[in-house]
Scaffold this motif. Structure first.
Motif, PDB file in Angstrom:
ATOM      1  N   HIS A  78       0.840  -1.203   0.000  1.00 44.86           N
ATOM      2  CA  HIS A  78       0.000   0.000   0.000  1.00 44.86           C
ATOM      3  C   HIS A  78       0.873   1.251   0.000  1.00 44.86           C
ATOM      4  O   HIS A  78       1.897   1.314   0.701  1.00 44.86           O
ATOM      5  N   ARG A 122       0.496   4.027   1.289  1.00 44.79           N
ATOM      6  CA  ARG A 122       0.490   4.833   2.509  1.00 44.79           C
ATOM      7  C   ARG A 122       1.356   4.225   3.615  1.00 44.79           C
ATOM      8  O   ARG A 122       1.285   4.642   4.764  1.00 44.79           O
ATOM      9  N   GLU A 158       3.580   6.711   5.391  1.00 41.06           N
ATOM     10  CA  GLU A 158       2.842   7.619   6.264  1.00 41.06           C
ATOM     11  C   GLU A 158       2.468   6.937   7.578  1.00 41.06           C
ATOM     12  O   GLU A 158       2.453   7.564   8.637  1.00 41.06           O
ATOM     13  N   VAL A 159       2.141   5.639   7.511  1.00 42.79           N
ATOM     14  CA  VAL A 159       1.825   4.909   8.733  1.00 42.79           C
ATOM     15  C   VAL A 159       3.039   4.860   9.648  1.00 42.79           C
ATOM     16  O   VAL A 159       2.920   5.045  10.872  1.00 42.79           O
ATOM     17  N   CYS A 194      -4.143   4.482  13.570  1.00 37.81           N
ATOM     18  CA  CYS A 194      -3.537   4.799  12.269  1.00 37.81           C
ATOM     19  C   CYS A 194      -4.564   4.725  11.147  1.00 37.81           C
ATOM     20  O   CYS A 194      -4.629   5.594  10.265  1.00 37.81           O
ATOM     21  N   LYS A 254      -6.936   7.673  11.288  1.00 39.59           N
ATOM     22  CA  LYS A 254      -6.307   8.909  10.815  1.00 39.59           C
ATOM     23  C   LYS A 254      -6.220   8.931   9.296  1.00 39.59           C
ATOM     24  O   LYS A 254      -6.436   9.975   8.659  1.00 39.59           O
ATOM     25  N   LEU A 255      -5.905   7.804   8.664  1.00 36.94           N
ATOM     26  CA  LEU A 255      -5.861   7.732   7.205  1.00 36.94           C
ATOM     27  C   LEU A 255      -7.241   7.965   6.605  1.00 36.94           C
ATOM     28  O   LEU A 255      -7.376   8.626   5.569  1.00 36.94           O
ATOM     29  N   GLU A 256      -8.282   7.419   7.232  1.00 32.14           N
ATOM     30  CA  GLU A 256      -9.643   7.625   6.731  1.00 32.14           C
ATOM     31  C   GLU A 256     -10.041   9.091   6.792  1.00 32.14           C
ATOM     32  O   GLU A 256     -10.765   9.592   5.918  1.00 32.14           O
ATOM     33  N   GLN A 260      -7.867  11.683   6.680  1.00 28.27           N
ATOM     34  CA  GLN A 260      -7.049  12.456   5.747  1.00 28.27           C
ATOM     35  C   GLN A 260      -7.392  12.151   4.292  1.00 28.27           C
ATOM     36  O   GLN A 260      -7.319  13.027   3.434  1.00 28.27           O
ATOM     37  N   TYR A 261      -7.737  10.888   4.006  1.00 31.02           N
ATOM     38  CA  TYR A 261      -8.012  10.479   2.630  1.00 31.02           C
ATOM     39  C   TYR A 261      -9.363   9.760   2.583  1.00 31.02           C
ATOM     40  O   TYR A 261      -9.428   8.523   2.486  1.00 31.02           O
ATOM     41  N   GLU A 265     -10.087   7.254  -0.297  1.00 31.75           N
ATOM     42  CA  GLU A 265      -9.214   6.092  -0.496  1.00 31.75           C
ATOM     43  C   GLU A 265      -9.580   4.968   0.459  1.00 31.75           C
ATOM     44  O   GLU A 265     -10.100   5.206   1.547  1.00 31.75           O
ATOM     45  N   PRO A 309      -8.190   2.521   3.031  1.00 28.42           N
ATOM     46  CA  PRO A 309      -6.949   2.407   3.812  1.00 28.42           C
ATOM     47  C   PRO A 309      -6.422   0.977   3.818  1.00 28.42           C
ATOM     48  O   PRO A 309      -7.153   0.033   3.489  1.00 28.42           O
TER      49      PRO A 309
END
Length: 832
Positions: free
Chosen positions: A666, A668, A671-672, A689, A692-694, A696-697, A700, A702
């Motif tokens: 992946h 990301r 970033e993780v 984590c 936070k990805l959900e 920010q994006y 997408e 995750p």
């Protein structure tokens, strides 16, 4: 008003002493709250506090005046109640306003409220005396609310024909409540057949009533399940720390909320259930725990072509690597049999080892140790074997009857509990633990639990993994208990089982040299290298040659060289199977051509004679010495070329697979990792984590939780110092992981006091009395975390109670049990 029992339902509510003290405490806490607000720099609106206090006093006095009105009420008592309420609420409000303008953190403020409590308390006694009838009426209502359900149950007993049953009490349980019954006419055996009708009367789900005998014939306990615990999901403990087979294994949870604990030492187990009832998942749970034991090896008879066993040995076959980058070099299951012939070998070897251990033992029951582990023989789908193979029944019968004293126990998984499925009555009578999973018909219960036909209804179990369980640790007079086993995802596209196998490969021990020598007479040495015996494995993984056997340090053949993953593309070299051809293990290139082969083919410089020619050609003259040397050199060069070509092919394939795997990673991931770095010493979790990805994006998808877990496991700088269920930390030099205070100066005994001293004394008593120094044992017995248990073990090591750590092995004990009292006295004196 008269009450059925001379007691207060809620005695603290109207206590002559407790009520004034409780009220004063609440008022003082309110003043402390105001003082804390002021100390933090906030402004308290004192004007509003004063206005509110006056309004509160007036409201309380008015409310008491109205509540004490009515026919039969004394006018003097009414005014006394009103005045008393106004006085004590006014005093409380005055004190609150006083400390609001000043501070509650003085001796004067505390003494003031204490003096007011002493003065007002006697008047509360008078107030309560005047309200005696009102209080008695309140108690009667509360008493009736408690006794009504009990009365309802007595009526229901009578309605189904159970006479003379009184309900003496009611207690709350994890899944509902339990009634204490007293029999005067209908007895325990008479009530059992009526439970189903009671469930109908009470509008309960089928199987929610369980009757247990009491301490005497006139007593019993009726458990009423109002919560369907058996339909709930139970997570399997995902920790990988080593354990011992001498301690109970936790497989799930009982309906009562207690854990399902199974001591596998001297315990033969029968697991029965219809197809799809959860037998395989239950077996996976059991194997996941047995393979964490440092003192047990697993032998398995899997008559379903190794369907269950394949998942546990797949990492070895495919050359997986553990978190440290080490290739899995041996199968997790020590021996697997999938045919009648191989099963007979395995059973005869188990029986022979048990006989030898019994002969050489000094007496008593053998205690499994890492250097002489227990052998657990698991049979999956063995009904055909037991029903038709007399060669298998004989060693199985002798082994299950005599093996328990020699640390050899059996686990049988069958689709029915009848004799032909288990091997006959002699085997059936030897099971210490019985587990009954779901069946379609209630009558199947008579084969699994013949002594508890009325209490057991296997058809009423809610789903896969729910079961009736009966173990030696349970009360033999009580019926089997209901519970639910933990869940393991055994779907084809899940690798949860394989990942557990990787983590456990370094934990499970090798078979001891004496047992391996005995088993060698029955084919133990070649169990993984004989291609005829492991044909099922080669076919399952599309392999053409077995792994090469490697002798372990102990002198046995329990360590096998793991074959790396076969190449996926053909490079033209030997062993590279083309489309539609079987694959060959890259680690076994087959026999290279000999020098004689090359001499015959190339030594004369002429092609071999064509056998189709009817007229044989004249024999050429023999080669001279120079020709022989040239041919040998050519043969060796060709052999070297082929070997180099195969190695390059394998390396290219591995690189291609690595590139493919990298391309699937992946985007990301980096970033993780940054999230873990930025979290600092507090750390972060996988769920945090992903969240936070959900955020920010949002558009997408995750990475999955499993993917992030794999990333963290492969990254040496990401650690979990507190255990598997604690946050992840970044441990590079710029962000060092925090160390725990108790771990400092572990080599020097600390002068402990209070709870730490008491905990250490308890741990020392456990370790010395059992002569078993294990961190996991302290975790289980003391209900503490891994870090705390490790700290206790190091404190004992610093005091020369246990030896130093030696990998996964238990610590050596340096203190004898007879010296325990003196040792505890010395430790307690350290705190003085």
């Amino acid at each position: 008003m008269a009450r059925s029992k001379d007691r207060e339902v809620t005695p603290w509510v109207h206590g002559v002493v407790s009520t004034p003290l409780f009220t004063s405490g609440v008022v003082y806490l309110g003043g402390v709250g105001l003082g804390t607000i002021e100390d933090l720099g906030h402004t308290v609106p004192l004007e509003m506090l004063g206005i509110g206090s006056v309004g509160g006093v007036i409201a309380a006095a008015t409310s008491r005046f109205l509540r004490t009105s009515g026919r039969g009420r004394s006018r003097r008592a009414r005014w006394f109640h009103t005045a008393f309420t106004g006085i004590w609420t006014g005093a409380a409000a005055a004190w609150m306003n006083w400390v609001g303008h000043g501070t509650p953190w003085t001796l004067t403020s505390a003494a003031t409220i204490a003096a007011a409590t002493v003065v007002i308390a006697p008047f509360y006694g008078i107030d309560r005396f005047l309200r005696g009838e009102e209080i008695a009426e309140q108690w009667a209502k509360e008493e009736a609310a408690l006794s009504k359900p009990l009365t309802d149950w007595q009526d229901m007993f009578a309605s189904v024909g159970a006479r003379g049953i009184e309900v003496e009490g009611k207690e709350k349980t994890h899944n509902g409540y339990q009634l204490t019954l007293t029999f005067t006419e209908t007895d325990y055996d008479g009530l059992l057949p009526l439970l189903k009708r009671l469930e109908m009367k009470a509008r309960l789900r089928t199987g929610s009533l369980t009757l247990k005998p009491g301490s005497h014939a006139a007593e019993a306990f009726l458990s009423v399940s109002t919560r369907n615990v058996l339909a709930e999901h139970v997570e399997l403990d995902d920790s990988d720390h080593p354990i011992t087979i001498n301690e109970p294994l936790t497989l799930g949870m009982l309906e009562s909320g207690e854990p399902i604990e199974l001591l596998m030492r001297q315990n033969s187990v029968l697991i029965a259930g219809q197809k799809g009832s959860g037998k395989s998942v239950t077996l996976h749970v059991l194997i996941s725990l047995l393979t964490r034991c440092v003192d047990a090896v697993v032998w398995m008879i899997d008559m379903a072509s190794g369907h269950t066993a394949k998942r546990w040995i797949r990492p070895w076959v495919e050359g997986w690597k553990d978190k440290d980058g080490n290739t899995i070099d041996r199968p997790l299951l020590d021996w697997v049999a999938t045919t009648e012939e191989e099963a007979v070998r395995l059973l005869e070897a188990a029986h022979a080892i048990g006989d030898q251990r019994a002969k050489t033992a000094r007496g008593g029951k053998l205690i499994p140790k890492p250097e002489r582990p227990a052998i657990i023989v698991i049979t999956e789908e063995g009904s055909d074997l037991m029903a038709w193979s007399t060669a298998a029944i004989k060693p199985k019968t002798r082994g299950i009857k005599k093996g328990r004293k020699a640390a050899i126990d059996y686990v049988d998984v069958v689709q029915r509990g009848t004799g032909p499925n288990t091997g006959g009555g002699e085997i059936d009578s030897q099971y210490d633990t019985t587990i009954g999973l779901r069946f379609r018909k209630k009558g199947e219960g008579q084969y699994v639990f013949p002594d508890f036909y009325h209490q057991v209804n296997l058809a009423s179990l809610p789903g896969n993994g729910a079961a009736y369980i009966r173990t030696p640790a349970m009360n033999p007079e009580e019926p089997p208990q209901k519970g639910r086993f933990a869940y393991v995802n055994d779907d084809e596209d899940s690798t949860a089982i394989e990942e557990m196998a990787v983590a456990r490969t370094r934990i499970r021990p090798d078979l001891d040299a004496e047992a391996a020598a005995i088993a060698a007479q029955y084919g133990y040495k070649n169990r993984w290298s004989d291609s005829d015996r492991i044909g099922w494995l080669l076919e399952a993984f599309d392999l053409e040659a077995p792994a090469a056997t490697r002798t372990s340090a102990a002198g046995t053949s329990t360590m096998q060289a793991a074959p790396p993953a076969p190449p996926t593309t053909s490079t033209g070299g030997p062993g590279a199977g083309g489309p539609g051809q079987p694959r060959i293990l890259p680690s076994n290139l087959g026999d290279l051509p000999s020098a004689e082969d090359y001499l015959q083919k190339y030594g004369t410089g002429q092609p071999p004679a064509d056998s189709s020619n009817s007229t044989p050609a004249a024999s050429p003259p023999g080669p001279n010495e120079a020709d022989i040397k040239a041919a040998v050199a050519k043969a060796l060069a060709e052999a070297e070329r082929l070997t180099q070509q195969a190695a390059e092919s394998h390396q290219a394939t591995q690189e291609k697979e690595a590139d493919k795997k990298k391309s699937r990673t992946h985007h990301r991931k980096a970033e993780v990792f940054e999230m873990v770095r930025d979290a600092g010493p507090e750390g972060t979790t996988i769920d945090a984590c992903i969240k936070k990805l959900e955020q920010q994006y949002p558009t997408e998808k995750p990475p999955t939780r499993q993917s992030i877990s794999n990333w963290f496991a492969a990254e040496p700088n990401i650690i979990q110092p507190g255990g598997s269920k604690t946050p992840y930390l970044w441990a590079d030099p710029d962000h060092p992981a925090p160390t725990e205070a108790p771990d400092d100066d572990r080599d020097v005994p600390q002068a402990l006091k209070g709870d730490d001293l008491e905990l250490l004394c308890h741990a020392v008593e456990l370790v010395v009395s059992t002569q078993f120094g294990s961190t996991s044992m302290l975790q289980r017995k003391l209900r503490i975390g891994f870090a705390k248990a490790g700290w206790l073990m190091e404190q004992m090591a610093a005091r020369n109670i246990v030896g130093p750590a030696d990998g996964a092995k238990a610590r050596d004990l340096l203190i004898r049990p007879e010296d325990l009292d003196t040792l505890l006295t010395q430790i307690k004196n350290e705190g003085n």
